[in-house]
Scaffold this active site. Structure first.
Site, PDB file in Angstrom:
ATOM      1  N   ASP A  94       0.854  -1.192   0.000  1.00 21.48           N
ATOM      2  CA  ASP A  94       0.000   0.000   0.000  1.00 21.48           C
ATOM      3  C   ASP A  94       0.898   1.252   0.000  1.00 21.48           C
ATOM      4  O   ASP A  94       2.131   1.130   0.082  1.00 21.48           O
ATOM      5  CB  ASP A  94      -0.894  -0.089   1.253  1.00 21.48           C
ATOM      6  CG  ASP A  94      -2.014   0.930   1.271  1.00 21.48           C
ATOM      7  OD1 ASP A  94      -2.402   1.419   0.205  1.00 21.48           O
ATOM      8  OD2 ASP A  94      -2.537   1.211   2.382  1.00 21.48           O
TER       9      ASP A  94
ATOM     10  N   THR B 123      -8.588   1.517   9.532  1.00 22.41           N
ATOM     11  CA  THR B 123      -9.041   1.923  10.863  1.00 22.41           C
ATOM     12  C   THR B 123     -10.035   0.940  11.495  1.00 22.41           C
ATOM     13  O   THR B 123      -9.977   0.699  12.704  1.00 22.41           O
ATOM     14  CB  THR B 123      -9.693   3.324  10.755  1.00 22.41           C
ATOM     15  OG1 THR B 123      -8.757   4.188  10.085  1.00 22.41           O
ATOM     16  CG2 THR B 123     -10.009   3.909  12.108  1.00 22.41           C
TER      17      THR B 123
HETATM   18  P1  13P Z   1      -9.040   3.704   6.566  1.00 22.69           P
HETATM   19  O1  13P Z   1      -8.067   3.564   7.694  1.00 22.69           O
HETATM   20  O2  13P Z   1      -9.803   4.944   6.632  1.00 22.69           O
HETATM   21  O3  13P Z   1      -9.872   2.480   6.406  1.00 22.69           O
HETATM   22  O4  13P Z   1      -8.159   3.838   5.225  1.00 22.69           O
HETATM   23  C1  13P Z   1      -7.319   2.812   4.825  1.00 22.69           C
HETATM   24  C2  13P Z   1      -6.514   3.148   3.633  1.00 22.69           C
HETATM   25  O5  13P Z   1      -6.900   3.897   2.768  1.00 22.69           O
HETATM   26  C3  13P Z   1      -5.206   2.510   3.501  1.00 22.69           C
HETATM   27  O6  13P Z   1      -4.565   2.837   2.325  1.00 22.69           O
HETATM   28 ZN    ZN Z   2      -5.022   4.841   1.670  1.00 21.30          ZN
END
Ligand code: 13P
Ligand code: ZN
Length: 300
Positions: free
Chosen positions: A80, A255
């Site tokens: 990511d 999150t």
């Molecule tokens: P959230 O923590 O808001 O779910 O976002 C995750 C995210 O976009 C990781 O790249």
């Molecule tokens: Zn993200």
């Protein structure tokens, strides 16, 4: 499993591949078990800030943990956000990180040059695409600003961001971007916000975000590549369902699982208990929120 084919199949079938973040390594085993038990297909992913600011350790550490628990037919490993300019506005030497992920066996990677201007974003993304494609894996890029990570922007109320469509991905820019950058999937800014990572907001509930579903549809028709939704936690359920039908083929969720893990650890300081909390929440998300239970039959 070829990640590129699976995400393409999700797009064509109006389905989504969830990508769950791993800021704390013990979460991984629980998430994989939830995905398998729901007969779903999902990515396990780690972002640079999760080894810089949380406990992920390194991308290699998460790859090792993944190798212990991965289940063929159900799980994929994705890198990511590797930012070109990070959330503290520092320049990042991003290409060596991408190369390390390729060496460690990641099935897809993201470069996030969304803090650069359009040309800068195209150039950085294309450099990553060349590396990744030579290794046979797809690249996700981001265009527009998915708010939330920067501390300075957290002062802006969510309703204002949505009403003014602040940072939303522009269609004409996206068409040029995809053509010239050679990215495979595009993270678009269409109303979601990232879970805040600033110390004072780590345990706070996210504002319930909305999605501009029409804008997703327009982008999908103009680009014809899988769209990625970041900030997947805390979006109103109906928007998620409609967003997926409109062209979101990968959704990032951080999150929603980080907070139960951290809360459980604060409460009992017991990794097995924290894993149970993550497992239960992850199964709920798959069944009731993402509706990806049983998707393994179609996607794999
Ligand atoms: P959230 O923590 O808001 O779910 O976002 C995750 C995210 O976009 C990781 O790249
Ligand atoms: Zn993200």
């Amino acid at each position: 499993m070829d990640t590129r084919i699976i995400v393409r199949k999700a797009l064509e079938n109006g389905l989504v591949v969830p990508a769950f973040n791993i800021p704390h390594p013990p979460m991984l085993k629980a998430i994989v078990q939830a995905v398998v038990d729901e007969n779903s297909v999902a990515m396990i992913q780690v972002a640079r800030l999760e080894w810089e600011k949380f406990e992920a350790g390194s991308l290699e550490n998460i790859a090792d943990e993944y190798a212990k628990y991965a289940v063929e037919g159900h799980t994929l490993l994705h890198l990511d956000h590797v930012p070109v300019i990070d959330e503290d506005h520092k320049e990042v030497d991003y290409l060596p990180i991408i190369q390390r992920a390729i060496n460690a066996g990641y099935g897809s990677v993201m470069v996030d040059a969304s803090r650069l201007d359009l040309e800068g974003n195209i150039n950085a993304t294309r450099a990553v695409a060349e590396l990744a494609h030579a290794a046979g894996i797809p690249v996700e890029a981001e265009l527009g600003a998915v708010m939330g990570h920067e501390t300075s922007q957290q002062a802006i109320p969510y309703e204002e961001i949505f009403a003014k469509k602040m940072g939303f991905t522009k269609v004409d820019e996206a068409v040029k971007f995809v053509r010239e950058s050679e990215c495979d999937w595009l993270s678009v800014a269409v109303g979601s916000v990232h879970g805040a990572i600033a110390d004072n907001l780590l345990d706070k509930k996210k504002p319930a975000a909305k999605l501009d579903v029409e804008h997703i549809e327009t982008l999908r028709n103009a680009l014809n590549i899988p769209l990625v939704l970041h900030g997947g936690s805390g979006i109103e359920n109906d928007y998620i369902t409609r967003g997926i039908k409109a062209g979101i083929a990968k959704i990032n969720v951080g999150t929603e699982l980080r907070q139960p893990y951290e809360r459980a650890m604060r409460e009992k300081n017991d990794v097995e208990y924290a894993r149970e909390c993550v497992y239960t929440r992850c199964r709920e998300l798959i069944r009731d929120f993402l509706h990806t239970a049983d998707d393994a039959k179609i996607l794999y």
